[in-house]
Design a protein around this motif. Sequence first.
Motif, PDB file in Angstrom:
ATOM      1  N   PRO A 107       0.829  -1.206   0.000  1.00  0.00           N
ATOM      2  CA  PRO A 107       0.000   0.000   0.000  1.00  0.00           C
ATOM      3  C   PRO A 107       0.866   1.261   0.000  1.00  0.00           C
ATOM      4  CG  PRO A 107      -0.027  -1.026   2.168  1.00  0.00           C
ATOM      5  CD  PRO A 107       0.734  -1.947   1.255  1.00  0.00           C
ATOM      6  N   ALA A 108       0.417   2.247  -0.715  1.00  0.00           N
ATOM      7  CA  ALA A 108       1.125   3.527  -0.728  1.00  0.00           C
ATOM      8  C   ALA A 108       1.044   4.177   0.651  1.00  0.00           C
ATOM      9  CB  ALA A 108       0.504   4.447  -1.772  1.00  0.00           C
ATOM     10  N   ASN A 109       2.003   5.033   0.940  1.00  0.00           N
ATOM     11  CA  ASN A 109       2.017   5.826   2.177  1.00  0.00           C
ATOM     12  C   ASN A 109       1.917   4.960   3.432  1.00  0.00           C
ATOM     13  OD1 ASN A 109       2.070   8.237   0.642  1.00  0.00           O
ATOM     14  ND2 ASN A 109      -0.124   8.037   0.322  1.00  0.00           N
ATOM     15  N   SER A 110       2.785   3.964   3.535  1.00  0.00           N
ATOM     16  CA  SER A 110       2.775   3.105   4.721  1.00  0.00           C
ATOM     17  C   SER A 110       4.154   3.040   5.367  1.00  0.00           C
ATOM     18  CB  SER A 110       2.287   1.698   4.352  1.00  0.00           C
ATOM     19  OG  SER A 110       3.082   1.175   3.314  1.00  0.00           O
ATOM     20  N   PRO A 111       4.712   4.180   5.780  1.00  0.00           N
ATOM     21  CA  PRO A 111       6.072   4.155   6.344  1.00  0.00           C
ATOM     22  C   PRO A 111       6.182   3.353   7.632  1.00  0.00           C
ATOM     23  CG  PRO A 111       5.065   6.301   6.638  1.00  0.00           C
ATOM     24  CD  PRO A 111       4.163   5.508   5.735  1.00  0.00           C
ATOM     25  N   ASP A 112       5.077   3.172   8.376  1.00  0.00           N
ATOM     26  CA  ASP A 112       5.155   2.365   9.591  1.00  0.00           C
ATOM     27  C   ASP A 112       5.511   0.918   9.273  1.00  0.00           C
ATOM     28  OD1 ASP A 112       2.449   3.884  11.496  1.00  0.00           O
ATOM     29  OD2 ASP A 112       4.527   4.441  11.282  1.00  0.00           O
ATOM     30  N   LEU A 113       5.246   0.488   8.061  1.00  0.00           N
ATOM     31  CA  LEU A 113       5.479  -0.890   7.681  1.00  0.00           C
ATOM     32  C   LEU A 113       6.745  -1.085   6.862  1.00  0.00           C
ATOM     33  CD1 LEU A 113       1.830  -1.816   6.637  1.00  0.00           C
ATOM     34  CD2 LEU A 113       2.957  -2.243   8.824  1.00  0.00           C
ATOM     35  N   ASN A 114       7.330  -0.051   6.376  1.00  0.00           N
ATOM     36  CA  ASN A 114       8.473  -0.170   5.485  1.00  0.00           C
ATOM     37  C   ASN A 114       9.776  -0.098   6.276  1.00  0.00           C
ATOM     38  OD1 ASN A 114      10.334  -0.040   3.412  1.00  0.00           O
ATOM     39  ND2 ASN A 114       9.058   1.296   2.162  1.00  0.00           N
ATOM     40  N   PRO A 115      10.538  -1.204   6.320  1.00  0.00           N
ATOM     41  CA  PRO A 115      11.772  -1.208   7.119  1.00  0.00           C
ATOM     42  C   PRO A 115      12.797  -0.162   6.693  1.00  0.00           C
ATOM     43  CG  PRO A 115      11.282  -3.419   6.294  1.00  0.00           C
ATOM     44  CD  PRO A 115      10.280  -2.498   5.691  1.00  0.00           C
ATOM     45  N   ILE A 116      12.802   0.220   5.422  1.00  0.00           N
ATOM     46  CA  ILE A 116      13.808   1.181   4.985  1.00  0.00           C
ATOM     47  C   ILE A 116      13.627   2.531   5.671  1.00  0.00           C
ATOM     48  CG2 ILE A 116      12.608   2.069   2.940  1.00  0.00           C
ATOM     49  CD1 ILE A 116      16.352   1.191   3.085  1.00  0.00           C
ATOM     50  N   GLU A 117      12.393   2.876   6.019  1.00  0.00           N
ATOM     51  CA  GLU A 117      12.171   4.148   6.710  1.00  0.00           C
ATOM     52  C   GLU A 117      12.898   4.172   8.055  1.00  0.00           C
ATOM     53  OE1 GLU A 117      10.903   6.654   5.176  1.00  0.00           O
ATOM     54  OE2 GLU A 117      10.215   5.465   3.464  1.00  0.00           O
ATOM     55  N   HIS A 118      12.908   3.038   8.727  1.00  0.00           N
ATOM     56  CA  HIS A 118      13.606   2.941  10.014  1.00  0.00           C
ATOM     57  C   HIS A 118      15.119   2.892   9.818  1.00  0.00           C
ATOM     58  CE1 HIS A 118       9.804   2.555  12.133  1.00  0.00           C
ATOM     59  NE2 HIS A 118       9.426   1.831  11.102  1.00  0.00           N
ATOM     60  N   MET A 119      15.533   2.368   8.686  1.00  0.00           N
ATOM     61  CA  MET A 119      16.958   2.377   8.352  1.00  0.00           C
ATOM     62  C   MET A 119      17.427   3.806   8.128  1.00  0.00           C
ATOM     63  SD  MET A 119      19.618   0.498   7.898  1.00  0.00           S
ATOM     64  CE  MET A 119      21.099   0.263   6.917  1.00  0.00           C
ATOM     65  N   TRP A 120      16.603   4.625   7.471  1.00  0.00           N
ATOM     66  CA  TRP A 120      16.983   6.032   7.275  1.00  0.00           C
ATOM     67  C   TRP A 120      17.118   6.745   8.618  1.00  0.00           C
ATOM     68  CZ3 TRP A 120      19.034   5.565   3.036  1.00  0.00           C
ATOM     69  CH2 TRP A 120      18.424   5.132   1.878  1.00  0.00           C
ATOM     70  N   ASP A 121      16.207   6.458   9.548  1.00  0.00           N
ATOM     71  CA  ASP A 121      16.296   7.058  10.886  1.00  0.00           C
ATOM     72  C   ASP A 121      17.598   6.652  11.558  1.00  0.00           C
ATOM     73  OD1 ASP A 121      13.787   8.210  10.567  1.00  0.00           O
ATOM     74  OD2 ASP A 121      12.748   6.673  11.720  1.00  0.00           O
ATOM     75  N   GLU A 122      17.941   5.383  11.482  1.00  0.00           N
ATOM     76  CA  GLU A 122      19.181   4.881  12.092  1.00  0.00           C
ATOM     77  C   GLU A 122      20.394   5.533  11.441  1.00  0.00           C
ATOM     78  OE1 GLU A 122      21.833   2.598  14.480  1.00  0.00           O
ATOM     79  OE2 GLU A 122      19.775   3.269  14.709  1.00  0.00           O
ATOM     80  N   LEU A 123      20.371   5.666  10.136  1.00  0.00           N
ATOM     81  CA  LEU A 123      21.489   6.283   9.433  1.00  0.00           C
ATOM     82  C   LEU A 123      21.680   7.729   9.886  1.00  0.00           C
ATOM     83  CD1 LEU A 123      23.647   5.991   7.220  1.00  0.00           C
ATOM     84  CD2 LEU A 123      21.896   6.714   5.572  1.00  0.00           C
ATOM     85  N   CYS A 124      20.599   8.453  10.006  1.00  0.00           N
ATOM     86  CA  CYS A 124      20.665   9.842  10.470  1.00  0.00           C
ATOM     87  C   CYS A 124      21.245   9.908  11.884  1.00  0.00           C
ATOM     88  CB  CYS A 124      19.277  10.466  10.414  1.00  0.00           C
ATOM     89  SG  CYS A 124      19.238  12.201  10.873  1.00  0.00           S
ATOM     90  N   ARG A 125      20.761   9.048  12.769  1.00  0.00           N
ATOM     91  CA  ARG A 125      21.283   9.016  14.149  1.00  0.00           C
ATOM     92  C   ARG A 125      22.780   8.725  14.169  1.00  0.00           C
ATOM     93  NH1 ARG A 125      16.280   6.828  15.371  1.00  0.00           N
ATOM     94  NH2 ARG A 125      16.960   4.687  14.960  1.00  0.00           N
ATOM     95  N   ARG A 126      23.210   7.748  13.380  1.00  0.00           N
ATOM     96  CA  ARG A 126      24.622   7.360  13.363  1.00  0.00           C
ATOM     97  C   ARG A 126      25.508   8.504  12.859  1.00  0.00           C
ATOM     98  NH1 ARG A 126      25.754   1.793  13.782  1.00  0.00           N
ATOM     99  NH2 ARG A 126      27.643   2.107  12.533  1.00  0.00           N
ATOM    100  N   VAL A 127      25.064   9.184  11.819  1.00  0.00           N
ATOM    101  CA  VAL A 127      25.857  10.301  11.294  1.00  0.00           C
ATOM    102  C   VAL A 127      25.949  11.401  12.349  1.00  0.00           C
ATOM    103  CG1 VAL A 127      25.904  12.158   9.575  1.00  0.00           C
ATOM    104  CG2 VAL A 127      25.460   9.803   8.848  1.00  0.00           C
ATOM    105  N   GLN A 128      24.830  11.735  12.987  1.00  0.00           N
ATOM    106  CA  GLN A 128      24.837  12.798  13.993  1.00  0.00           C
ATOM    107  C   GLN A 128      25.673  12.425  15.220  1.00  0.00           C
ATOM    108  OE1 GLN A 128      20.657  13.560  14.617  1.00  0.00           O
ATOM    109  NE2 GLN A 128      20.518  14.878  12.824  1.00  0.00           N
TER     110      GLN A 128
END
Length: 149
Positions: A76-97
Amino acid sequence: MVWGGISTRLWTPLYHVVGNLTGVRYQNEIMQPLVVPALQAIGPRAIRQDDNAPPHCSAAVNTFIQQARVNRMLWPANSPDLNPIEHMWDELCRRVQQHHPPPANLGQLLQWLQQEWNGVPRAFICNLIHSMRQRRVGCLAHNGGHTRY
């Protein structure tokens, strides 16, 4: 903007997208050189998931996917709660910061993003992917609304 793909067995290098990403560019710059080889390395049961962004589901990409025999997960479109890559982007941002000062320029930021992307533990990525069932159950329990994920 950067693009990246993850699975429990491997993940692609990050790809820096310069300018507007069209379906044709997505096919030529991401699908052909990055996605298809990764899926082939995983094996015949590999499934591609995307977020239904226009470049990901353009006519050109859909034709290419059929010709390349890529298995695509209906999603389904617009389902970031279900898409693991969205959480990977969050982790990547945290790691860089956490590990770097503010970047001096785009080149430095891209270097740090790739460095941290490569450093994300495989167990973290596997946990994201293996949590898909719980994410789906949580989303259904909340009638598609916000979940703890």
